[in-house]
Design a protein around this motif. Sequence first.
Motif, PDB file in Angstrom:
ATOM      1  N   ARG A  70     125.698  65.438 -29.544  1.00 44.61           N
ATOM      2  CA  ARG A  70     126.762  66.390 -30.150  1.00 44.61           C
ATOM      3  C   ARG A  70     127.719  66.476 -29.064  1.00 44.61           C
ATOM      4  O   ARG A  70     128.863  66.646 -29.503  1.00 44.61           O
ATOM      5  CB  ARG A  70     126.112  67.828 -30.221  1.00 44.61           C
ATOM      6  CG  ARG A  70     125.246  67.761 -31.277  1.00 44.61           C
ATOM      7  CD  ARG A  70     124.690  69.611 -31.562  1.00 44.61           C
ATOM      8  NE  ARG A  70     123.773  69.269 -32.573  1.00 44.61           N
ATOM      9  CZ  ARG A  70     123.861  70.258 -33.572  1.00 44.61           C
ATOM     10  NH1 ARG A  70     124.793  71.232 -33.661  1.00 44.61           N
ATOM     11  NH2 ARG A  70     123.031  70.046 -34.694  1.00 44.61           N
ATOM     12  N   ILE A  71     127.536  66.321 -27.776  1.00 41.99           N
ATOM     13  CA  ILE A  71     128.426  66.148 -26.658  1.00 41.99           C
ATOM     14  C   ILE A  71     129.495  64.949 -27.055  1.00 41.99           C
ATOM     15  O   ILE A  71     130.750  64.878 -27.032  1.00 41.99           O
ATOM     16  CB  ILE A  71     127.790  66.153 -25.461  1.00 41.99           C
ATOM     17  CG1 ILE A  71     127.267  67.296 -24.923  1.00 41.99           C
ATOM     18  CG2 ILE A  71     128.772  65.403 -24.597  1.00 41.99           C
ATOM     19  CD1 ILE A  71     126.418  67.519 -23.698  1.00 41.99           C
ATOM     20  N   ARG A  72     128.704  63.991 -27.463  1.00 40.10           N
ATOM     21  CA  ARG A  72     129.630  62.444 -27.649  1.00 40.10           C
ATOM     22  C   ARG A  72     130.424  62.891 -28.986  1.00 40.10           C
ATOM     23  O   ARG A  72     131.427  62.259 -28.935  1.00 40.10           O
ATOM     24  CB  ARG A  72     128.445  61.327 -27.811  1.00 40.10           C
ATOM     25  CG  ARG A  72     127.699  60.838 -26.446  1.00 40.10           C
ATOM     26  CD  ARG A  72     128.723  60.465 -25.476  1.00 40.10           C
ATOM     27  NE  ARG A  72     127.878  60.110 -24.370  1.00 40.10           N
ATOM     28  CZ  ARG A  72     128.132  60.464 -22.880  1.00 40.10           C
ATOM     29  NH1 ARG A  72     129.230  61.149 -22.996  1.00 40.10           N
ATOM     30  NH2 ARG A  72     127.512  60.133 -22.065  1.00 40.10           N
ATOM     31  N   GLN A  73     129.684  63.320 -29.856  1.00 44.70           N
ATOM     32  CA  GLN A  73     130.475  63.617 -31.287  1.00 44.70           C
ATOM     33  C   GLN A  73     131.792  64.582 -30.824  1.00 44.70           C
ATOM     34  O   GLN A  73     133.084  64.124 -31.120  1.00 44.70           O
ATOM     35  CB  GLN A  73     129.714  64.428 -32.029  1.00 44.70           C
ATOM     36  CG  GLN A  73     129.540  63.841 -33.448  1.00 44.70           C
ATOM     37  CD  GLN A  73     128.786  64.818 -34.279  1.00 44.70           C
ATOM     38  OE1 GLN A  73     128.457  65.757 -33.965  1.00 44.70           O
ATOM     39  NE2 GLN A  73     127.950  64.247 -35.351  1.00 44.70           N
ATOM     40  N   LEU A 126     137.423  61.806 -22.300  1.00 44.03           N
ATOM     41  CA  LEU A 126     136.495  60.712 -21.385  1.00 44.03           C
ATOM     42  C   LEU A 126     135.081  61.075 -21.583  1.00 44.03           C
ATOM     43  O   LEU A 126     134.524  62.309 -21.231  1.00 44.03           O
ATOM     44  CB  LEU A 126     137.135  60.413 -20.017  1.00 44.03           C
ATOM     45  CG  LEU A 126     136.881  59.412 -19.422  1.00 44.03           C
ATOM     46  CD1 LEU A 126     137.501  58.071 -20.064  1.00 44.03           C
ATOM     47  CD2 LEU A 126     137.201  59.340 -17.732  1.00 44.03           C
ATOM     48  N   PRO A 127     134.170  60.248 -21.775  1.00 43.42           N
ATOM     49  CA  PRO A 127     132.662  60.560 -21.927  1.00 43.42           C
ATOM     50  C   PRO A 127     132.038  60.790 -20.573  1.00 43.42           C
ATOM     51  O   PRO A 127     132.376  60.199 -19.493  1.00 43.42           O
ATOM     52  CB  PRO A 127     131.959  59.389 -22.650  1.00 43.42           C
ATOM     53  CG  PRO A 127     132.684  58.315 -22.557  1.00 43.42           C
ATOM     54  CD  PRO A 127     134.320  58.746 -22.349  1.00 43.42           C
ATOM     55  N   ILE A 128     131.484  61.972 -20.562  1.00 45.96           N
ATOM     56  CA  ILE A 128     131.032  62.627 -19.286  1.00 45.96           C
ATOM     57  C   ILE A 128     129.672  61.729 -18.917  1.00 45.96           C
ATOM     58  O   ILE A 128     128.870  61.446 -19.988  1.00 45.96           O
ATOM     59  CB  ILE A 128     130.635  64.022 -19.279  1.00 45.96           C
ATOM     60  CG1 ILE A 128     130.082  64.589 -18.114  1.00 45.96           C
ATOM     61  CG2 ILE A 128     129.779  64.308 -20.231  1.00 45.96           C
ATOM     62  CD1 ILE A 128     130.189  65.929 -17.825  1.00 45.96           C
ATOM     63  N   PHE A 178     119.622  55.620 -24.454  1.00 44.51           N
ATOM     64  CA  PHE A 178     120.927  54.691 -24.683  1.00 44.51           C
ATOM     65  C   PHE A 178     121.377  54.960 -26.272  1.00 44.51           C
ATOM     66  O   PHE A 178     122.638  55.350 -26.269  1.00 44.51           O
ATOM     67  CB  PHE A 178     120.807  53.463 -24.136  1.00 44.51           C
ATOM     68  CG  PHE A 178     120.270  52.940 -23.037  1.00 44.51           C
ATOM     69  CD1 PHE A 178     119.412  52.208 -22.571  1.00 44.51           C
ATOM     70  CD2 PHE A 178     121.152  53.831 -21.991  1.00 44.51           C
ATOM     71  CE1 PHE A 178     119.095  51.945 -21.158  1.00 44.51           C
ATOM     72  CE2 PHE A 178     120.912  53.275 -20.634  1.00 44.51           C
ATOM     73  CZ  PHE A 178     119.911  52.630 -20.296  1.00 44.51           C
ATOM     74  N   ASP A 179     120.630  54.946 -27.086  1.00 42.17           N
ATOM     75  CA  ASP A 179     121.218  55.247 -28.584  1.00 42.17           C
ATOM     76  C   ASP A 179     121.717  56.636 -28.716  1.00 42.17           C
ATOM     77  O   ASP A 179     122.965  56.721 -29.312  1.00 42.17           O
ATOM     78  CB  ASP A 179     119.955  55.141 -29.406  1.00 42.17           C
ATOM     79  CG  ASP A 179     119.583  53.724 -29.704  1.00 42.17           C
ATOM     80  OD1 ASP A 179     118.421  53.388 -30.423  1.00 42.17           O
ATOM     81  OD2 ASP A 179     120.206  52.813 -29.317  1.00 42.17           O
ATOM     82  N   SER A 180     121.449  57.651 -27.889  1.00 38.58           N
ATOM     83  CA  SER A 180     121.992  58.887 -28.214  1.00 38.58           C
ATOM     84  C   SER A 180     123.382  59.023 -27.172  1.00 38.58           C
ATOM     85  O   SER A 180     123.794  60.059 -27.235  1.00 38.58           O
ATOM     86  CB  SER A 180     121.035  59.874 -27.837  1.00 38.58           C
ATOM     87  OG  SER A 180     120.420  59.903 -26.560  1.00 38.58           O
TER      88      SER A 180
END
Lengths: 290, 602
Positions: B530-533, B541-543, B561-563
């Motif tokens: 969800r965070i990545r979404q 910028l991804p954390i 890694f997939d998530s």
Amino acid sequence: MASDSRTTLDAFLQNVGDIPSLPILYIRLDETINHPRSSIADIATIISEDQGLTAKILKLANSPLYGHFGRIDTISRAVTILGVQQLRDLSLAVSVMGMFKHLSDYPLSMEIFWKHSIACGLAARTLATSQREANLERFFVAGILHDIGRLVYIMRIPEQFREMMKESFEEHRSLLDIEHEQLGFDHGALAGALLKEWKLPVSISEPVEHHHNFSQASRYPRDTALLHLADVIAHALEMGSSGEHAVPPLAPDAWELLAISPALLEPVIKQIEPQFESLTQILREGASHA
Amino acid sequence: MPESPPEPSYQDLLERNRFLEETNFHNSTILDVLSDCSNFQSILAQRDGIRKIMKATVCQISRVIPFTAMALYSIAEDASFVLDYCEPADQADRLQTEIDAKIQEGAFAWALNQNHPVPSPSSAEDTTLVLHALTTQSSIRGMFAGILPLTTTEIGVASLKTLSMILTYTTYTLENASLYDQLHDHMDNLEERVQERTKELEAARIKAESATRAKSDFLATMSHEIRTPMNGIIGMAELLGGTELSPEQQEFLRNITLSADNLLIIINDILDFSKIEAGRMELDLHPFNLGELLETSLIPLKIAANAKGISLSWQIEAECPAHLIGDSGKIRQILINLAGNAVKFTAKGTVSISITCQQRADGLLIFLLKVADTGIGIAPDICSHIFDPFSQADSSTTRSYGGTGLGLAICRRLVQLMGGDIAVESSIGQGSVFSATLPLTLTVQEYAPRTHQPADLSEQKPTVSLSILLVEDEIINQKVAVGILQKIGHRVTVAANGKEALEIWRQGSFDLIFMDIQMPEFDGFETTRRIRQQEQQHQLLPIPVIAMTAYAADGDRQLCFDSGMNGFVSKPVRLGELTEAIHNTMAHRKALASSRVAADSV
């Protein structure tokens, strides 16, 4: 060895004169039964010609041997109730017994001889009943006739036969073995030859012929085994004798073939014992003794 | 041969001729009848076969005997007589009356026990009732009854004989029919029973499968349940070690730590073994560097060996390729187990580890790992059992050296799982040589080894104090992680579950997230997803997200890694691991950020 005894037997039959023949009445009875147009009345008529035979058959018909609920008064009723083949076999038994009634009691008492034969007939019939065999009288008559070979010895070679019996008794050996030694055949083979000569059915003549050598029976091994066992039982119960003082051995393969449980023997014997006396009385009535 | 009369008269000859003709005719008729009877068997196979046979029987009888009525009865289960067939049908009642009379008399019972025809006068004048039992050698099946328009004594002997023959045929055929019926019943029953059995087996299979699933779930749960308190003990012990302690307290703490470490080893062994036995152990194939693997695995052991006064060295044959594909975690486990044993059972001398390789015909590389020591050795007869579970050289070994006896068993299973095998050569007092063959494949791309220094980062101060979001549902684990992170110098905010984590992350600004995987409602994967979404939606910028996993399932690594996670540490968490993970992740992020800037500026 078999062919040897065959020639010896043939020689015996040749040399010792006429072979007794079946009573004419019986022959006529048999023919009538086989005639396509015969009726029950015709059968009854023939039998009735012989009063002795008639009397005996009626007595048998009314005996516990059959246990019929009502009285059987006439031969024709006997025919319908007991059956045609059955009556024929009974007539045969009575007729053959009658053939030898003039024999003396030397060297063997006729009373004792016939007692054994009757016991064997009764035992064979009882065993056959327990095995749900179809023609009980067939077994009865085979038992009655099984030792008539010895009667022929008595008729034709009485002295030799007496010697054989003496040897058997004194040396504790089986009379059967002595027969083979001295004659080259046994009384079974002799009786068998006689029955064949009389054109009786193989279902009777084969068991009689081989009642002491069961393994030779090719067409009716089961009937032969049964007759053999009946003979052993009759000996064991010491009901009369035909010259043998010991009980002949029971052939193991005969016993196996019958596949009878030993537990059956007791009830069979229990049935034989009470009927034996009355049957002997009926069948031996009118027999002359020395 | 009977003698023929000397001079047969003409009449005699005529009579004889008639006799022969009649006999001949009679016999041929009977042969005909019997030949037709022999077809009864085939009628059985037809529909309504039994009734048809009865009809055919009556038909054959009427060819030779002039019955005016005939009926066939069979014995029912309650021993009563049931009419099966009657011809003509309207005579059924009359026949029943006659039979009832005979039953009264006792004649019926008598006839039932004979197997020949029993004729007796019927109620009507000049007629006869003929009864004939239907019997086989094994049973009495029923009764035939017929009415003849003759007086009893007029009945032909030959007819009675023929009647007997035909009825015998029929009875045996009917017995066959009932035997066939029984056979069919049996076969139907058999089919039914097979179906039932199949259902039973199916149910049993489902049960067994759910039992297996339950077992797996249990393993996974147990893994988590056990490691959590272990995490608490070890983590707290570490934190305690960083506080002011008296020498006596330090000594006590050392013992606590030692015991906890041993306990962890034992627990891991047991859980691993259970997993292998349940068939749930899978290979996690990925690229790794052989040299690096040896270094990272053996350096800690070298330190222990040095402390004991024995030397530990390792060597990789020059021809061996360094970059391979395999399950490095399991290879590490095997290495540490074998080398650890070697150190444990050697009082003085050397422990040497060597790796050589051979190429197989099909392109697979077979690596031979040898661990040789100058230790106490193993008796040859025990060598053959040493890889069996729960066996050690002898029980005194357990007492002196500890351990569960599972280590070598696990090693063998792991080696076998990878397609290789393991063996030992040893004798008492002469040391031991353990050899394991491992098939591995080359990787196409080179895997750049990490050039960092292992361990000892606890000495260094971090360059910057990070704002870390810790997502962990277990209180004790929270305390441990917070304690360690704060010790390093970071600022920690705690979220107790995934939902909270999302809210807090949105509102705050964090440098790094430590994410527990096993949480109720949203687990770590879902939260990260969800965070990545949301990051994608808002072009953030991804954390960096580091997973904290109990390694319950090997698939976890890939799932991480997939998530969208960047790395992971294993529970129970330790200072060293946390520090290293943070360091690597931040360095990577720095590189990422700078390349982005570079890209943007183009």
